[in-house]
Design a protein around this motif. Sequence first.
Motif, PDB file in Angstrom:
ATOM      1  N   VAL A  38       0.832  -1.206   0.000  1.00  0.00           N
ATOM      2  CA  VAL A  38       0.000   0.000   0.000  1.00  0.00           C
ATOM      3  C   VAL A  38       0.868   1.259   0.000  1.00  0.00           C
ATOM      4  N   ASN A  39       1.856   1.301   0.882  1.00  0.00           N
ATOM      5  CA  ASN A  39       2.683   2.501   0.985  1.00  0.00           C
ATOM      6  C   ASN A  39       3.632   2.643  -0.198  1.00  0.00           C
ATOM      7  N   LEU A  40       4.045   1.533  -0.796  1.00  0.00           N
ATOM      8  CA  LEU A  40       4.838   1.599  -2.018  1.00  0.00           C
ATOM      9  C   LEU A  40       4.006   2.186  -3.149  1.00  0.00           C
ATOM     10  N   ALA A  41       2.759   1.727  -3.293  1.00  0.00           N
ATOM     11  CA  ALA A  41       1.888   2.230  -4.358  1.00  0.00           C
ATOM     12  C   ALA A  41       1.664   3.739  -4.205  1.00  0.00           C
ATOM     13  N   ILE A  42       1.372   4.188  -2.987  1.00  0.00           N
ATOM     14  CA  ILE A  42       1.135   5.619  -2.758  1.00  0.00           C
ATOM     15  C   ILE A  42       2.408   6.421  -3.006  1.00  0.00           C
ATOM     16  N   SER A  43       3.560   5.886  -2.590  1.00  0.00           N
ATOM     17  CA  SER A  43       4.830   6.598  -2.796  1.00  0.00           C
ATOM     18  C   SER A  43       5.152   6.734  -4.277  1.00  0.00           C
ATOM     19  N   LEU A  44       4.904   5.692  -5.062  1.00  0.00           N
ATOM     20  CA  LEU A  44       5.121   5.778  -6.512  1.00  0.00           C
ATOM     21  C   LEU A  44       4.184   6.809  -7.132  1.00  0.00           C
ATOM     22  N   ALA A  45       2.941   6.860  -6.645  1.00  0.00           N
ATOM     23  CA  ALA A  45       1.995   7.871  -7.148  1.00  0.00           C
ATOM     24  C   ALA A  45       2.476   9.272  -6.795  1.00  0.00           C
ATOM     25  N   ARG A  46       3.071   9.436  -5.605  1.00  0.00           N
ATOM     26  CA  ARG A  46       3.599  10.741  -5.207  1.00  0.00           C
ATOM     27  C   ARG A  46       4.798  11.145  -6.056  1.00  0.00           C
ATOM     28  N   LEU A  47       5.466  10.160  -6.640  1.00  0.00           N
ATOM     29  CA  LEU A  47       6.570  10.440  -7.564  1.00  0.00           C
ATOM     30  C   LEU A  47       6.066  10.814  -8.961  1.00  0.00           C
ATOM     31  N   GLY A  48       4.738  10.833  -9.118  1.00  0.00           N
ATOM     32  CA  GLY A  48       4.150  11.225 -10.396  1.00  0.00           C
ATOM     33  C   GLY A  48       3.859  10.079 -11.333  1.00  0.00           C
ATOM     34  N   PHE A 219      19.035  -5.766  -1.543  1.00  0.00           N
ATOM     35  CA  PHE A 219      18.405  -5.414  -0.270  1.00  0.00           C
ATOM     36  C   PHE A 219      17.783  -4.028  -0.397  1.00  0.00           C
ATOM     37  N   LEU A 220      16.452  -3.974  -0.251  1.00  0.00           N
ATOM     38  CA  LEU A 220      15.722  -2.721  -0.429  1.00  0.00           C
ATOM     39  C   LEU A 220      15.701  -1.870   0.827  1.00  0.00           C
ATOM     40  N   GLY A 221      16.227  -2.397   1.926  1.00  0.00           N
ATOM     41  CA  GLY A 221      16.367  -1.564   3.110  1.00  0.00           C
ATOM     42  C   GLY A 221      15.531  -1.999   4.293  1.00  0.00           C
ATOM     43  N   GLU A 222      15.701  -1.271   5.378  1.00  0.00           N
ATOM     44  CA  GLU A 222      15.023  -1.532   6.641  1.00  0.00           C
ATOM     45  C   GLU A 222      13.907  -0.515   6.854  1.00  0.00           C
ATOM     46  N   LEU A 223      12.731  -1.010   7.230  1.00  0.00           N
ATOM     47  CA  LEU A 223      11.608  -0.144   7.578  1.00  0.00           C
ATOM     48  C   LEU A 223      11.377  -0.255   9.073  1.00  0.00           C
ATOM     49  N   PRO A 224      11.303   0.860   9.790  1.00  0.00           N
ATOM     50  CA  PRO A 224      11.197   0.799  11.252  1.00  0.00           C
ATOM     51  C   PRO A 224       9.838   0.309  11.726  1.00  0.00           C
ATOM     52  N   LEU A 225       9.819  -0.183  12.955  1.00  0.00           N
ATOM     53  CA  LEU A 225       8.575  -0.512  13.649  1.00  0.00           C
ATOM     54  C   LEU A 225       8.052   0.801  14.237  1.00  0.00           C
ATOM     55  N   ASP A 226       7.094   1.393  13.534  1.00  0.00           N
ATOM     56  CA  ASP A 226       6.665   2.755  13.855  1.00  0.00           C
ATOM     57  C   ASP A 226       5.163   2.768  14.104  1.00  0.00           C
ATOM     58  N   PRO A 227       4.719   3.205  15.289  1.00  0.00           N
ATOM     59  CA  PRO A 227       3.277   3.237  15.570  1.00  0.00           C
ATOM     60  C   PRO A 227       2.470   4.008  14.531  1.00  0.00           C
ATOM     61  N   SER A 228       3.068   5.021  13.904  1.00  0.00           N
ATOM     62  CA  SER A 228       2.325   5.809  12.913  1.00  0.00           C
ATOM     63  C   SER A 228       1.971   4.983  11.685  1.00  0.00           C
ATOM     64  N   VAL A 229       2.792   3.968  11.369  1.00  0.00           N
ATOM     65  CA  VAL A 229       2.491   3.089  10.236  1.00  0.00           C
ATOM     66  C   VAL A 229       1.247   2.265  10.545  1.00  0.00           C
ATOM     67  N   ARG A 230       1.175   1.725  11.767  1.00  0.00           N
ATOM     68  CA  ARG A 230       0.012   0.939  12.175  1.00  0.00           C
ATOM     69  C   ARG A 230      -1.231   1.813  12.214  1.00  0.00           C
ATOM     70  N   ILE A 231      -1.119   2.999  12.786  1.00  0.00           N
ATOM     71  CA  ILE A 231      -2.264   3.907  12.883  1.00  0.00           C
ATOM     72  C   ILE A 231      -2.759   4.279  11.484  1.00  0.00           C
ATOM     73  N   GLY A 232      -1.827   4.572  10.576  1.00  0.00           N
ATOM     74  CA  GLY A 232      -2.205   4.918   9.212  1.00  0.00           C
ATOM     75  C   GLY A 232      -2.963   3.805   8.519  1.00  0.00           C
ATOM     76  N   GLY A 233      -2.498   2.565   8.696  1.00  0.00           N
ATOM     77  CA  GLY A 233      -3.174   1.423   8.075  1.00  0.00           C
ATOM     78  C   GLY A 233      -4.544   1.169   8.659  1.00  0.00           C
ATOM     79  N   GLY A 243       4.361  11.621   2.908  1.00  0.00           N
ATOM     80  CA  GLY A 243       5.678  11.640   2.284  1.00  0.00           C
ATOM     81  C   GLY A 243       6.742  10.943   3.110  1.00  0.00           C
ATOM     82  N   SER A 244       6.390   9.811   3.749  1.00  0.00           N
ATOM     83  CA  SER A 244       7.351   9.041   4.545  1.00  0.00           C
ATOM     84  C   SER A 244       8.640   8.820   3.768  1.00  0.00           C
ATOM     85  N   GLU A 245       9.752   9.327   4.314  1.00  0.00           N
ATOM     86  CA  GLU A 245      11.019   9.231   3.591  1.00  0.00           C
ATOM     87  C   GLU A 245      11.466   7.787   3.426  1.00  0.00           C
ATOM     88  N   ASP A 246      11.144   6.919   4.409  1.00  0.00           N
ATOM     89  CA  ASP A 246      11.515   5.503   4.298  1.00  0.00           C
ATOM     90  C   ASP A 246      10.865   4.878   3.061  1.00  0.00           C
TER      91      ASP A 246
END
Length: 273
Positions: A38-48, A219-233, A243-246
């Motif tokens: 979900v967040n990958l799709a939205i981030s790609l859309a934010r990239l235009g 390796f595409l990287g590490e995504l943190p365990l962040d309460p805001s991610v859970r709340i957003g979902g 615009g989550s930089e991760d």
Amino acid sequence: MGPQPPQGNMPRPPIPGVQNLIAVGSGKGGVGKTTVAVNLAISLARLGRKVGLMDADVYGPNVPLMMGVRATPHAIGDRIQPIEKYGVRIMSMGFLNPGDKPLVWRGPMLHSVIQQFLRNVDWGELDYLIIDLPPGTGDVQLTLIQTAPLTGSIVVTTPSDVSLEDARKAIHMFQQVRVPILGLVENMSYLTCPHCSERIDVFSYGGGRKTAETMDVHFLGELPLDPSVRIGGDTGKPVALAGSEDFMTMARDVERRATEVSSEKRPTIEVED
């Protein structure tokens, strides 16, 4: 006898208008695969980019909840119209089978609905169609791999040994059926203490990167365990909207990898007299 892996020359007709098909999978459930999709799709859309999101997790379709969509798709002729939200065109079994009622389906029925979602939905012109797979390596995964020209796959894991073991199985599956792996994502990688900003490695450390290196995948990287991610979902307002930089960094890396693997597998035409 179950479905057989596709042969290298098995025809996989393109989805009209769709440039890149990217499958997001995992060896096991509970690793945040749908959150990443979900967040990958939205981030790609934010990239235009023009982006679609297909929820192929027919037994546990969580995309509608995470995207905050409760509408019902309609059809124009025999073409199903996807629901659009946050600049992403979405299709999910959750739209057609809302609520908590489970689906009890066997392989042929799964094959049919996956084909309808791929080819009977009016996706339009898309740069990327992100496909959220069910966890594991079962019928839905094989149906997609056998019938759709996937650009590549993303495997999601957590740092725990149990999750990494299952992630390796998913990587092997994609490799065996000749689907390029765009990369491995380590989700819920660490927690940043809200009081002292110290990094806390809740589920161990470095396993995702080490597994990627051992298996020779990106390796595409590490995504943190962040309460805001859970709340957003949970509230239908994914963290990528802000615009989550991760996730933006990951989206740029996925785009770069998709370009790389597409150029590597471009067919050559030989003309013989």
